[in-house]
Scaffold this active site. Structure first.
Site, PDB file in Angstrom:
ATOM      1  N   GLY A  57       0.604   3.636   6.986  1.00 33.61           N
ATOM      2  CA  GLY A  57       1.078   2.264   7.159  1.00 33.61           C
ATOM      3  C   GLY A  57       0.479   1.333   6.114  1.00 33.61           C
ATOM      4  O   GLY A  57       0.603   0.117   6.223  1.00 33.61           O
ATOM      5  N   LYS A  58      -0.150   1.889   5.092  1.00 25.75           N
ATOM      6  CA  LYS A  58      -0.770   1.061   4.073  1.00 25.75           C
ATOM      7  C   LYS A  58       0.242   0.665   3.006  1.00 25.75           C
ATOM      8  O   LYS A  58       0.070  -0.320   2.290  1.00 25.75           O
ATOM      9  CB  LYS A  58      -1.955   1.808   3.434  1.00 25.75           C
ATOM     10  N   VAL A  59       1.293   1.472   2.881  1.00 27.65           N
ATOM     11  CA  VAL A  59       2.410   1.131   2.012  1.00 27.65           C
ATOM     12  C   VAL A  59       3.652   1.138   2.895  1.00 27.65           C
ATOM     13  O   VAL A  59       3.865   2.075   3.666  1.00 27.65           O
ATOM     14  CB  VAL A  59       2.557   2.155   0.859  1.00 27.65           C
ATOM     15  N   LEU A  96       1.899  -2.522   1.902  1.00 24.26           N
ATOM     16  CA  LEU A  96       2.275  -3.123   0.620  1.00 24.26           C
ATOM     17  C   LEU A  96       3.779  -2.986   0.413  1.00 24.26           C
ATOM     18  O   LEU A  96       4.352  -1.926   0.685  1.00 24.26           O
ATOM     19  CB  LEU A  96       1.539  -2.424  -0.529  1.00 24.26           C
TER      20      LEU A  96
END
Lengths: 305, 305, 305, 305
Positions: free
Chosen positions: C275-277, C247
């Site tokens: 690695g999600k943000v 994100l």
């Protein structure tokens, strides 16, 4: 950064608390933190160079921790205590014969008022327990010498005249472990002291606490702290630690959270920026009710020292 | 029990805060509670018979609430204040030219220490702000008369010699709104007072606070309170309210929770059992950061009174 | 690190919400975070390259947020929604004429049961509201085509046959904004769907949600998210974001805490490690009740866009 | 109302966990609640008429609870499990050779990302653990029969082909204890299932969970539940309990709070109004991290049954 594998917590029937704490190091989150805190506390009290400070906030006696606090003092696990006035008051309340009772937090409070019972979350205290405390307090206050004193000396004098083997204030007196309570005025003991002082001089100068506490800090090679709850005790100890390059050990157990900036819920880590916790310190935050962690912690420690 | 339907919160562009608060009464949970609290506070301050007590705990100035506290005093929304020493200290810090700075809670605390900056969650305070405060404090302490006084009188005297239109301590002096701080010894102001008293007599008797506070309570027909955070301020005010058949109005805003029995997170409802809140009182608990609710609350109130 | 001075929050009578939000940036802690979140949300929705995902958990309709959710959809502030089944269910409950009612959290629950009223903290829902919902649900389910579909398509079909201008599910259908609910089976809607499927085929394949959601992710240049509460919606969106380098914007509003490791209370920052943000993302955690923050946030946004 | 005096918690060196739990009944707040919960759980599992449901939410395997969950299943302390997909996924991750590692919550998340390590608060999971999980998942999914099934049957089939004595999913298969996961699609297992279904049919109908679960409910004379965290598992079990006149026993352990109306933090008491908990039920809420309470609880239970 070398990673250490989590083995997962194993339990067996009839484990001792200490065996469980050792296993809990192989869990995560609060489970592991309580285990690590036990190790840090063990190291702190075994460190001959280190003076251990105990901060007491919250309703510890209504939470059932009275005997455990006494054990900690009898076993000299701590060297100096800073507490809210409430803990002194509730200790004396038990001495006076006024007890705490089991209850529930969903009892109708108006009914309790009619029954003349006060509620501290799920613990109940009948009004007559306060009356018994007040009688004892007035009696013991008679014995306080008329000279200017710190709260430390005041509580020492109180302890001298408490005839109760179960009182932790008495135990601290016997072991010569100082108890400071700079905010004692805001407590039942404070109110009784004020009432007493209306007719008999009582000369407690809270600023003297700084003189005596600072001396204790300066006498110490190293300092460490166990914070049960936050509040004035945590802040007072942390303030003193600034004079010393910071705590070498710091264990904090609280349910308070940090997001509103209050000191009670502040992470111990934040105190590094203030110089209140030394950069290389061993520290840990545990987000839990003291009444759940302290029995585990001290039970484990008693098996180790 | 007659049920009132929830209309759901409607919002429009360019709503005023007060319009939003009125809409928020048609929501649920914390949304509605903030709206109801505004109504209760409005009723309390419009109630000519009722004396309004304000409890201040937590890091309100590092949280940005300094101007709002001053506005509350200038507008005479409150009649009597009980605070931790921290709020006085940080107010004077700003007066001295030492400011608070925007930060983040995930900054490296060891780096901050090297940069000589302290962290209060997401707010930063450079060490030199403390130095400025200390200089001002020592200067103002020179003006304190040498006679025994309560913390109320001490803070009044401090206010007399603060030359800063933005200081809420000064504003309280000008409006003759008493500020009590029975736990002031545990604060930067307390430390400066102690240092000062090493060379010049300073005679603050915290037990006198009870005399003066009790008088204010007895003079009041009705009493109500707004608790911003808990701690000593909440407990001290609640203790006084017991002498009066309890608070008729009580609004509590805190992030502290009740399950560990501490007074800070205790529901206002529990105080009914103690007689600290009257059985028929209008009361409400809001589980939120004061810094989020207070701007809304006072902004709404300013539009109403 | 250059420090920016905190000016402290100033308030005036009749301020608009947006004016207050701008002032709140000069406060600290949650006050400032809500102001910053409004800026981030403004930037996210103005960013033509960015697709905005909305995660909905918690009891938002019983919390009074129904109209605000509809406004967010009507104004196309979001591009894609992931929700628990509860929010769909309670939206349809209102459509069916079954309302939510104002209450208190300290009402006797056994009395409520006798009165046939359910309690959701301080909100009340009479049993007949559920009955009305069930009647409507069975009626609308009749219209669902008999082919394998994702929850996204299922909810779209539901929306097609909801005749209610106040329904946010209907609004999403009209605006062609997809709503996913991979955990819908655990909701009143899920129970009604199951009952319906006992006699009439209903072919919802929750795994298809991944196909459709992944496509939306892949179609986006940038992705951003507003998480209202955590739960399945947050986790589902975060899972998709991993496919995209993370994100670019992330705003989280929750009362859940991180110390027990659950995803709902996890700091957005933690998601950077997954690695999600994205590393350079603009993100913020707000520890507050959604029902308090969302009206402020959207009211401010409506004044800006 | 007859009051029972609190004796205060006594501790001795080398106490067993069970001895400590018995002592903890003489404390207050969370201390006593954990002791009472152990008694309630003991009564529930000894009650031959009662079927015990276990709700699993939160990151229990990253929290170190994997072995304890297996012990609970091996000892048949529970009859039926409802879980989030995460717990299944992390159990299989361990089976695949991908481990969880000890960490700290204040590690730099960008550094972690570079090192290819994910953070779950204070637990770390290297990216290659996910890769190992994915390989195992694809392998096991090959064995799933191609017929429409509930998640219960799906997880049973998974368990059939897990060759790992430490897996609690395997243990449940061996003991024929059903595991439901209606929200499994939102989990690593759900993603792997979706990927697999792109090439090979996989026919999981989450609505079938209701059929099977309802049957289990109807077969039971009495029902009781232990909720570890809230979320979908708690809601799903509570939903089923409505069909049965409510749970006779309910123990909830969570760190979530009730003030924002979410089901996870809702007091068990609220469920009485819904008929989800029977009026005369034995129930308790514990505000604590599951990873701290569960080892105590199960350790105590193992000594008693």
């Amino acid at each position: 950064m070398k990673l250490k594998k989590m083995k997962q917590v194993n339990i067996k029937p009839n484990m001792t608390v200490n065996e469980l704490l050792i296993e809990m190091k192989e869990g995560g989150f609060t489970c592991r933190k309580v285990a690590l805190a036990t190790d840090i506390f063990e190291e702190m009290i075994n460190d001959k160079e280190c003076k251990t400070f105990l901060g007491l906030a919250g309703a510890l006696v209504p939470g059932g921790m009275r005997k455990i606090l006494k054990i900690m003092i009898d076993q000299e696990l701590v060297d100096c205590i800073v507490t809210t006035g409430a803990n002194i008051s509730h200790d004396l309340m038990e001495t006076s014969g006024g007890s705490h009772y089991h209850g529930r937090e969903d009892i109708n409070d108006m009914k309790l008022k009619e029954m003349e019972v006060s509620r501290i979350f799920s613990t109940l205290v009948p009004y007559d327990a306060f009356a018994k405390f007040e009688t004892l307090a007035q009696k013991v206050l008679e014995t306080i010498p008329n000279r200017q004193m710190s709260t430390r000396e005041f509580i020492y004098e109180l302890g001298k005249h408490i005839d109760d083997r179960d009182s932790f204030v008495r135990a601290a007196y016997e072991k010569n472990i100082p108890i400071f309570s700079p905010s004692f005025a805001d407590s039942m003991l404070g109110v009784q002291s004020w009432l007493f002082s209306q007719t008999t001089p009582l000369n407690i100068n809270v600023l003297r606490d700084h003189s005596e506490f600072t001396e204790i800090i300066y006498e110490s090679n190293k300092i460490g702290a166990l914070f049960l709850g936050g509040g004035v005790p945590k802040h007072f100890i942390m303030n003193g630690s600034q004079l010393h390059n910071g705590l070498s050990y710091a264990i904090q157990i609280t349910m308070d959270r940090p997001e509103h900036g209050g000191v009670s819920g502040a992470s111990v880590k934040e105190a590094i920026s203030w110089g209140k916790v030394a950069s290389g310190a061993k520290w840990i935050n545990i987000m839990a009710d003291v009444t759940l962690v302290l029995p585990l912690l001290i039970s484990g420690i008693l098996s180790r020292v």
